[in-house]
Write an enzyme that holds these catalytic residues in place. Structure first.
Site, PDB file in Angstrom:
ATOM      1  N   GLY A 128       0.734  -1.091  -0.176  1.00 61.94           N
ATOM      2  CA  GLY A 128      -0.211   0.147   0.061  1.00 61.94           C
ATOM      3  C   GLY A 128       0.930   1.311   0.048  1.00 61.94           C
ATOM      4  O   GLY A 128       2.198   1.143   0.106  1.00 61.94           O
ATOM      5  N   SER A 129       0.062   2.269  -0.105  1.00 63.45           N
ATOM      6  CA  SER A 129       0.989   3.630  -0.069  1.00 63.45           C
ATOM      7  C   SER A 129       1.675   3.996   1.101  1.00 63.45           C
ATOM      8  O   SER A 129       2.509   4.677   1.071  1.00 63.45           O
ATOM      9  CB  SER A 129      -0.046   4.654  -0.477  1.00 63.45           C
ATOM     10  N   THR A 130       1.233   3.549   2.347  1.00 64.37           N
ATOM     11  CA  THR A 130       1.941   3.827   3.360  1.00 64.37           C
ATOM     12  C   THR A 130       3.144   2.975   3.638  1.00 64.37           C
ATOM     13  O   THR A 130       4.242   3.434   3.951  1.00 64.37           O
ATOM     14  CB  THR A 130       0.984   3.746   4.899  1.00 64.37           C
ATOM     15  N   ASP A 176       3.461  -2.783   8.073  1.00 64.27           N
ATOM     16  CA  ASP A 176       2.388  -2.780   7.216  1.00 64.27           C
ATOM     17  C   ASP A 176       1.213  -1.634   7.462  1.00 64.27           C
ATOM     18  O   ASP A 176       1.366  -1.034   8.482  1.00 64.27           O
ATOM     19  CB  ASP A 176       1.503  -4.153   7.171  1.00 64.27           C
ATOM     20  N   GLY A 177       0.743  -1.370   6.532  1.00 65.60           N
ATOM     21  CA  GLY A 177      -0.480  -0.203   6.765  1.00 65.60           C
ATOM     22  C   GLY A 177      -1.780  -0.998   7.220  1.00 65.60           C
ATOM     23  O   GLY A 177      -1.915  -1.950   7.453  1.00 65.60           O
ATOM     24  N   GLY A 185      -7.027  -4.642   3.688  1.00 62.17           N
ATOM     25  CA  GLY A 185      -7.295  -5.315   2.496  1.00 62.17           C
ATOM     26  C   GLY A 185      -7.559  -4.508   1.396  1.00 62.17           C
ATOM     27  O   GLY A 185      -8.222  -4.738   0.156  1.00 62.17           O
ATOM     28  N   GLY A 186      -7.655  -2.979   1.705  1.00 62.36           N
ATOM     29  CA  GLY A 186      -7.957  -2.145   0.711  1.00 62.36           C
ATOM     30  C   GLY A 186      -7.073  -2.115  -0.534  1.00 62.36           C
ATOM     31  O   GLY A 186      -7.726  -1.876  -1.684  1.00 62.36           O
ATOM     32  N   GLY A 187      -5.800  -2.589  -0.321  1.00 60.83           N
ATOM     33  CA  GLY A 187      -5.317  -2.846  -1.607  1.00 60.83           C
ATOM     34  C   GLY A 187      -5.189  -4.247  -2.175  1.00 60.83           C
ATOM     35  O   GLY A 187      -4.528  -4.563  -3.069  1.00 60.83           O
ATOM     36  N   GLU A 228      -1.082 -10.663   3.527  1.00 59.06           N
ATOM     37  CA  GLU A 228      -0.887  -9.907   4.781  1.00 59.06           C
ATOM     38  C   GLU A 228      -1.079 -10.651   5.977  1.00 59.06           C
ATOM     39  O   GLU A 228      -0.253 -10.376   7.080  1.00 59.06           O
ATOM     40  CB  GLU A 228      -1.635  -8.539   4.671  1.00 59.06           C
TER      41      GLU A 228
HETATM   42  C1  5RP Z   1      -3.619  -3.690   1.576  1.00 57.03           C
HETATM   43  C2  5RP Z   1      -3.845  -2.819   2.670  1.00 57.03           C
HETATM   44  C3  5RP Z   1      -2.988  -1.718   3.277  1.00 57.03           C
HETATM   45  O1  5RP Z   1      -2.037  -1.665   4.372  1.00 57.03           O
HETATM   46  C4  5RP Z   1      -4.157  -0.833   3.391  1.00 57.03           C
HETATM   47  O2  5RP Z   1      -5.202  -0.971   2.207  1.00 57.03           O
HETATM   48  C5  5RP Z   1      -3.752   0.579   3.653  1.00 57.03           C
HETATM   49  O3  5RP Z   1      -3.102   1.357   2.418  1.00 57.03           O
HETATM   50  P1  5RP Z   1      -2.650   2.419   2.275  1.00 57.03           P
HETATM   51  O4  5RP Z   1      -1.434   2.693   3.074  1.00 57.03           O
HETATM   52  O5  5RP Z   1      -2.531   2.637   0.624  1.00 57.03           O
HETATM   53  O6  5RP Z   1      -3.936   3.466   2.734  1.00 57.03           O
HETATM   54  O7  5RP Z   1      -4.297  -3.606   3.625  1.00 57.03           O
HETATM   55  O8  5RP Z   1      -4.183  -4.864   1.357  1.00 57.03           O
END
Ligand code: 5RP
Length: 228
Positions: A31-33, A85-86, A99-101, A107
């Protein structure tokens, strides 16, 4: 003035990377973070830091490869020392929605093998009650309409995730249903019901997996750490 969420992601990532020392096996989030972690780890590896890393998605593996971060096959190890992880949402009990990504399955497996799971986030991810962010549920395609009906019986309305006008596929070739439950009063109970539903490979409720959460605070240029 709107908060500088990118700054908060970077602050959290840099603080978390301070926990990485030589000879550790490090899980790399998606993810972006988490991208800020990859950048910082790449810089340190370039300066001589000795680690081996396990990526939580094909995307992260690709970026880590480009950054010359040495990778390990997860099946060649029995634990991971530290993962950063984010998250899409977190509460004060360090229960998460992830799971947004779309990388939730790897994960969660990586988090389950990890001794110190550090979650990094900007302040927009902190909630009193989880559920504003739709809960990602990974399903095998064969079961997707069955699972949708079962989730509706639990009060969750879901859409199968799309990307560029086609169905989004996870690294494992599965679908994701993003479900709106409204405020989740009892994440443990909901997770238990989802764990028992045939066809669901993984859901985005991460309970008891995060030990530490680091949140960036743009106004002060600092971070806040929550630990369990
Ligand atoms: C990917 C995830 C990411 O950690 C979550 O979606 C946060 O993403 P971002 O840092 O881009 O906001 O769970 O499956």
């Amino acid at each position: 003035m709107p908060k500088d969420l990118e700054k908060e992601k970077e602050l959290a990532a840099k603080e978390a990377v301070k926990f990485i020392t030589n000879d550790l096996v490090v899980g790399l989030g998606t993810g972006s973070t988490a991208f800020y972690v990859l950048k910082e780890v790449a810089r340190l590896v370039n300066e001589g830091l000795r680690i081996k890393a396990v990526p939580t998605s094909n995307k992260t593996a690709e970026i880590a490869g480009k950054f010359n971060i040495p990778l390990l096959d997860i099946n060649s190890i029995d634990h991971i020392d530290i993962t950063i992880d984010g998250a899409d949402e977190f509460n004060r009990d360090l229960v998460l929605i992830k799971g947004g990504g779309g990388a939730l399955l790897k994960e969660k497996i990586v988090a389950s093998m990890t001794r110190q799971e550090i979650i990094i986030a900007d302040s927009s991810k902190q909630v009193l009650k989880l559920g504003k962010f739709p809960l990602p549920v990974e399903v095998i395609p064969f079961a997707s309409s069955y699972v949708k009906r079962e989730l509706a019986l639990l009060g969750g309305l879901g859409n199968t995730r799309m990307k560029n006008d086609t169905l989004f596929l996870t690294d494992q070739g599965n679908y994701i249903i993003d479900i709106h439950f409204g405020p989740i009063e009892d994440p443990v109970d909901l997770a238990d019901k989802l764990n028992r539903m045939e066809g669901i490979v993984c859901h985005g409720l991460f309970i008891g997996l995060a030990n530490t959460l680091i949140m960036g605070v743009a106004e002060t240029g600092t971070t806040i750490t929550y630990s369990k």
